[in-house]
Design an enzyme around this catalytic site. Sequence first.
Site, PDB file in Angstrom:
ATOM      1  N   HIS A 136       0.842  -1.205   0.000  1.00 54.80           N
ATOM      2  CA  HIS A 136       0.000   0.000   0.000  1.00 54.80           C
ATOM      3  C   HIS A 136       0.880   1.260   0.000  1.00 54.80           C
ATOM      4  O   HIS A 136       0.657   2.187  -0.787  1.00 54.80           O
ATOM      5  CB  HIS A 136      -0.919  -0.030   1.229  1.00 54.80           C
ATOM      6  N   GLU A 137       1.883   1.278   0.890  1.00 54.10           N
ATOM      7  CA  GLU A 137       2.743   2.460   0.986  1.00 54.10           C
ATOM      8  C   GLU A 137       3.644   2.588  -0.250  1.00 54.10           C
ATOM      9  O   GLU A 137       3.872   3.690  -0.739  1.00 54.10           O
ATOM     10  CB  GLU A 137       3.598   2.426   2.265  1.00 54.10           C
ATOM     11  N   HIS A 140       1.901   4.353  -2.922  1.00 51.41           N
ATOM     12  CA  HIS A 140       1.886   5.815  -2.740  1.00 51.41           C
ATOM     13  C   HIS A 140       3.132   6.461  -3.351  1.00 51.41           C
ATOM     14  O   HIS A 140       3.047   7.545  -3.931  1.00 51.41           O
ATOM     15  CB  HIS A 140       1.852   6.165  -1.246  1.00 51.41           C
TER      16      HIS A 140
HETATM   17 NI    NI Z   1      -2.526   5.142   2.142  1.00 54.07          NI
END
Ligand code: NI
Length: 169
Positions: A136-137, A140
């Site tokens: 998830h990170e 980003h």
């Molecule tokens: Ni996030």
Amino acid sequence: MAERPIVIYGNPVLREKGSRVEEIDQETKDLVSDLMDTLRRARGLGLTAHQIGVAKNVFIVDFSAIDINETLRVFINPEIIETSDDLEEMEEGCLSFPDLYMKISRPRQVTVRATDIDGNRFEITAQGLAARAIQHEYDHTQGDLYIDHVSPLTRTMIKGRLKKLAAAS
Ligand code: NI
């Protein structure tokens, strides 16, 4: 350093591809320190520099929230080396999308290579929630968001919520 406001969906910085950190200088250390302060206050699992308005390839994940024997780790210039073929579906949220939780399918296991705050390269393999947080990170840092992983049907369903978030940001 200090806590910084978390950038909410709609802010274009979240769609920027992060730039490489060339040197772990005071600016990088301050950025990481601000990420830690901000994550602690938000009670989140992970946070990327983009989410405090800086499009750089840096994120942190507080693995101690998953396993008390683990610690918070800093990932500078992360690279995903390997992901497992088997997928796992789990409910996921993001601090840049307040109160929007969705089931997302991701590889169950991931191997990531990164540099820590002391400039040492390291590699870890994680499973389950830890693997999910890393992916998830990492997304980003690439300007990708968890909503990009949902089905077209779910995307249609959350369209209104996203519009509201973007309007308020
Ligand atoms: Ni996030």
